[in-house]
Design a protein around this motif. Structure first.
Motif, PDB file in Angstrom:
ATOM      1  N   UNK A 329       0.852  -1.206   0.000  1.00 41.25           N
ATOM      2  CA  UNK A 329       0.000   0.000   0.000  1.00 41.25           C
ATOM      3  C   UNK A 329       0.882   1.249   0.000  1.00 41.25           C
ATOM      4  N   UNK A 330       1.882   1.246   0.870  1.00 47.58           N
ATOM      5  CA  UNK A 330       2.767   2.417   0.984  1.00 47.58           C
ATOM      6  C   UNK A 330       3.544   2.631  -0.312  1.00 47.58           C
ATOM      7  N   UNK A 331       4.094   1.564  -0.901  1.00 48.11           N
ATOM      8  CA  UNK A 331       4.836   1.783  -2.163  1.00 48.11           C
ATOM      9  C   UNK A 331       3.920   2.272  -3.264  1.00 48.11           C
ATOM     10  N   UNK A 332       2.670   1.795  -3.277  1.00 47.06           N
ATOM     11  CA  UNK A 332       1.757   2.239  -4.340  1.00 47.06           C
ATOM     12  C   UNK A 332       1.378   3.714  -4.162  1.00 47.06           C
ATOM     13  N   UNK A 333       1.191   4.138  -2.929  1.00 45.01           N
ATOM     14  CA  UNK A 333       0.918   5.571  -2.678  1.00 45.01           C
ATOM     15  C   UNK A 333       2.057   6.403  -3.256  1.00 45.01           C
ATOM     16  N   UNK A 334       3.300   5.949  -2.970  1.00 41.97           N
ATOM     17  CA  UNK A 334       4.465   6.711  -3.438  1.00 41.97           C
ATOM     18  C   UNK A 334       4.596   6.632  -4.956  1.00 41.97           C
ATOM     19  N   UNK A 335       4.273   5.490  -5.534  1.00 39.54           N
ATOM     20  CA  UNK A 335       4.373   5.339  -6.990  1.00 39.54           C
ATOM     21  C   UNK A 335       3.404   6.282  -7.711  1.00 39.54           C
ATOM     22  N   UNK A 336       2.179   6.369  -7.203  1.00 42.30           N
ATOM     23  CA  UNK A 336       1.199   7.255  -7.835  1.00 42.30           C
ATOM     24  C   UNK A 336       1.635   8.716  -7.706  1.00 42.30           C
ATOM     25  N   UNK A 337       2.180   9.052  -6.544  1.00 37.19           N
ATOM     26  CA  UNK A 337       2.646  10.425  -6.334  1.00 37.19           C
ATOM     27  C   UNK A 337       3.801  10.745  -7.278  1.00 37.19           C
ATOM     28  N   UNK A 338       4.733   9.797  -7.402  1.00 33.14           N
ATOM     29  CA  UNK A 338       5.949  10.014  -8.205  1.00 33.14           C
ATOM     30  C   UNK A 338       5.664  10.054  -9.701  1.00 33.14           C
ATOM     31  N   UNK A 342      -0.210  12.632  -7.960  1.00 33.28           N
ATOM     32  CA  UNK A 342      -1.457  12.520  -7.194  1.00 33.28           C
ATOM     33  C   UNK A 342      -1.159  11.794  -5.883  1.00 33.28           C
ATOM     34  N   UNK A 343      -1.462  12.463  -4.780  1.00 33.16           N
ATOM     35  CA  UNK A 343      -1.173  11.919  -3.451  1.00 33.16           C
ATOM     36  C   UNK A 343      -2.478  11.375  -2.872  1.00 33.16           C
ATOM     37  N   UNK A 344      -2.590  10.056  -2.900  1.00 31.01           N
ATOM     38  CA  UNK A 344      -3.823   9.404  -2.445  1.00 31.01           C
ATOM     39  C   UNK A 344      -3.665   8.905  -1.020  1.00 31.01           C
ATOM     40  N   UNK A 345      -4.783   8.691  -0.373  1.00 31.29           N
ATOM     41  CA  UNK A 345      -4.751   8.084   0.956  1.00 31.29           C
ATOM     42  C   UNK A 345      -4.506   6.574   0.834  1.00 31.29           C
ATOM     43  N   UNK A 346      -4.484   5.899   1.956  1.00 32.36           N
ATOM     44  CA  UNK A 346      -4.190   4.459   1.986  1.00 32.36           C
ATOM     45  C   UNK A 346      -5.111   3.660   1.059  1.00 32.36           C
ATOM     46  N   UNK A 347      -6.393   4.046   0.975  1.00 25.83           N
ATOM     47  CA  UNK A 347      -7.310   3.308   0.095  1.00 25.83           C
ATOM     48  C   UNK A 347      -6.847   3.384  -1.360  1.00 25.83           C
ATOM     49  N   UNK A 348      -6.268   4.525  -1.747  1.00 25.07           N
ATOM     50  CA  UNK A 348      -5.735   4.670  -3.103  1.00 25.07           C
ATOM     51  C   UNK A 348      -4.536   3.759  -3.317  1.00 25.07           C
ATOM     52  N   UNK A 349      -3.717   3.624  -2.283  1.00 28.30           N
ATOM     53  CA  UNK A 349      -2.598   2.687  -2.354  1.00 28.30           C
ATOM     54  C   UNK A 349      -3.100   1.259  -2.529  1.00 28.30           C
ATOM     55  N   UNK A 350      -4.166   0.930  -1.825  1.00 29.86           N
ATOM     56  CA  UNK A 350      -4.768  -0.407  -1.954  1.00 29.86           C
ATOM     57  C   UNK A 350      -5.224  -0.636  -3.394  1.00 29.86           C
ATOM     58  N   UNK A 351      -5.864   0.369  -3.981  1.00 23.14           N
ATOM     59  CA  UNK A 351      -6.412   0.222  -5.328  1.00 23.14           C
ATOM     60  C   UNK A 351      -5.305   0.043  -6.364  1.00 23.14           C
ATOM     61  N   UNK A 352      -4.293   0.908  -6.305  1.00 20.19           N
ATOM     62  CA  UNK A 352      -3.215   0.781  -7.287  1.00 20.19           C
ATOM     63  C   UNK A 352      -2.434  -0.524  -7.095  1.00 20.19           C
ATOM     64  N   UNK A 375     -10.109   7.136  -4.186  1.00 24.78           N
ATOM     65  CA  UNK A 375     -11.276   7.651  -3.471  1.00 24.78           C
ATOM     66  C   UNK A 375     -10.997   8.659  -2.359  1.00 24.78           C
ATOM     67  N   UNK A 376      -9.708   8.865  -2.013  1.00 22.41           N
ATOM     68  CA  UNK A 376      -9.466   9.803  -0.910  1.00 22.41           C
ATOM     69  C   UNK A 376      -8.066  10.388  -0.948  1.00 22.41           C
ATOM     70  N   UNK A 377      -7.890  11.504  -0.276  1.00 22.22           N
ATOM     71  CA  UNK A 377      -6.673  12.313  -0.347  1.00 22.22           C
ATOM     72  C   UNK A 377      -5.614  11.904   0.686  1.00 22.22           C
ATOM     73  N   UNK A 378      -4.372  11.884   0.233  1.00 18.10           N
ATOM     74  CA  UNK A 378      -3.252  11.473   1.079  1.00 18.10           C
ATOM     75  C   UNK A 378      -2.997  12.369   2.276  1.00 18.10           C
ATOM     76  N   UNK A 379      -3.440  13.627   2.198  1.00 19.34           N
ATOM     77  CA  UNK A 379      -3.238  14.521   3.343  1.00 19.34           C
ATOM     78  C   UNK A 379      -4.033  14.042   4.557  1.00 19.34           C
ATOM     79  N   UNK A 380      -5.001  13.182   4.309  1.00 15.12           N
ATOM     80  CA  UNK A 380      -5.848  12.721   5.412  1.00 15.12           C
ATOM     81  C   UNK A 380      -5.298  11.476   6.111  1.00 15.12           C
TER      82      UNK A 380
END
Ligand code: PLP
Ligand code: ZN
Length: 411
Positions: A329-338, A342-352, A375-380
């Motif tokens: 989940x954490x690597x996917x959050x970073x991959x999408x951002x990089x 787009x900085x997604x929340x944990x659910x976005x990491x799950x999806x990617x 579905x949600x923002x990483x700042x949260x």
């Protein structure tokens, strides 16, 4: 306006009038909103929709509202981002991010469901709104409820991310932090809902609330040029969003706004809470409840209310499911951002992360036009990546210090 025919039991098909009710008195099946789709078909054209404001209300005939909406007037119509960098990185031809990290006003897709729920609560005449939340719903009901002048009772598991608790508290709701997990909170809320005459958005208002999720699906189709995608990957908590995205595609087909529908629907969950994906992998439709243990707290529902129906949709469309570890989940959050900024929340990491697995296992074709529901923002959920990011360079406030550091950076 007003194409709702009534409520109908999903199990025994018994019909009910439009009321703040959610369960069939005869078989205890969940109730769902039924529309006059023939009537809608006569008036709803692509041109009519395109002539309207860029909010979720552009699809109002397909939403369960009888009067003018009063909540979430600016919610919805988030970007569908063509994610070419990310596509290249994971070896896909045509990949899109439905970017609900920027939904107005609380930066998650829960603005969609709450826009409908609170507009309906106002129609019903409630003065108090409430919810059982895994975090984003708490934030959305706190905010929309404040703007709508409602008294608000927000129930959350006490262990939620600090960022999400603070985000909700800013709007001064009555926030009730329960010592227990979401499933405990939900059980308590069912008892509270029976006793107090409040609009519990995801309990007695649930049939209306859940319809708000369809707007994400309508937008995806419209933004693809009135085409349904080949594959859609949806993060699942209760499973409601997944079932409603499929319902939205089917409705658009039925009213003639799309010609062809062959979308495969895929579920994404965290391994630490994956009852829906478990059922899919075991090829059964019985959901075995679990005790959640994952950093993806927004998806941490161990006993998903719509799990059975989500499983049915996945099986019926030829989709599948994947589950991913906290590290993935954490690597996917970073991959999408990089790759996409787009900085997604944990659910976005799950999806990617789940989508990557589904592509690698061949369940999603590399040539399939694929949409990831982010579905949600990483700042949260900042705490999830603390300690997993690069570090800042600390320097003294002079050019010499900067250039000494620069030398190390570009060496
Ligand atoms: C609530 C939520 C979901 C999914 O919710 P369902 O209960 O399955 O409809 C997905 N992502 C985020 C960020 C959420 O807050
Ligand atoms: Zn029934």
């Amino acid at each position: 306006m007003g194409y709702v025919k009534g409520l109908k039991c999903r199990e025994c098909a018994r019909e009910y009038p439009v009321d703040p009710i959610y369960v069939c008195e005869f078989c205890f099946g969940p109730l769902e909103v039924v529309y006059d789709l023939d009537g809608i078909k006569k008036i709803m054209t692509r041109e009519l929709i395109e002539s309207r404001q860029h909010t979720l209300w552009r699809y109002i005939e397909l939403l369960p509202i009888d009067k003018d909406p009063t909540s979430g007037l600016n919610s919805g119509f988030t970007p569908l981002v063509k994610a070419d960098n990310l596509a290249k990185h994971i070896g896909m031809r045509e990949l899109y991010i439905k970017d609900d990290t920027v939904t107005h006003p609380t930066l998650s897709f829960k603005d969609r469901v709450v826009a409908i729920a609170l507009s309906k609560a106002k129609e019903f005449g409630f003065d108090t709104v409430a919810c059982a939340s895994t975090g984003n719903l708490a934030h959305a009901v706190s905010a929309h409820g404040a703007a709508g002048g409602f008294k608000r009772f927000i129930f959350i598991p006490a262990s939620l991310e600090k960022s999400k608790i603070i985000a909700s508290l800013a709007y001064e709701p009555n926030l009730i932090a329960v010592d227990g997990n979401y499933d405990d909170v939900n059980r308590l809320c069912s008892e509270v809902a029976n006793k107090y005459n409040w609009a519990f958005v995801n309990i007695n208002i649930r049939p209306f609330y859940a319809e708000g999720s369809k707007t994400q699906g309508y937008e995806i189709v419209e933004q693809l040029g009135w085409k349904a995608p080949d594959a859609v990957v949806v993060p699942c908590a209760s499973g409601s969003l997944l079932t409603k995205i499929w319902k939205s595609f089917k409705e658009l087909k039925e009213i003639g706004l799309i010609d062809d529908l062959h979308t495969k629907v895929f579920s994404a969950q965290a391994t630490g809470c994956s009852p829906i994906v478990r059922a899919i992998k075991d090829d059964v439709d019985v959901i075995k409840p679990v005790k959640p243990d994952t950093i993806a707290k927004s998806l941490a529902i161990g006993n998903p209310a719509d799990g059975y129906y989500a499983t049915k949709v996945i099986q019926e469309t030829g989709g599948f499911g994947a589950d991913v570890s906290d590290e993935e989940i954490i690597s996917a959050i970073k991959l999408m951002a990089k790759t996409e900024g787009i900085f997604a929340e944990t659910a976005g990491g799950v999806t990617l992360a789940s989508a990557i697995k589904l592509v690698e296992s061949g369940h999603i074709d590399r040539d399939a036009v694929t949409v990831l529901c982010i579905t949600g923002n990483g700042l949260k959920t900042r705490e999830a990546i603390v300690g997993h990011t690069v570090e800042p360079y600390h320097i003294d406030p002079n050019l010499k210090s900067f250039e000494a550091t620069l030398k190390k950076i570009i060496k």
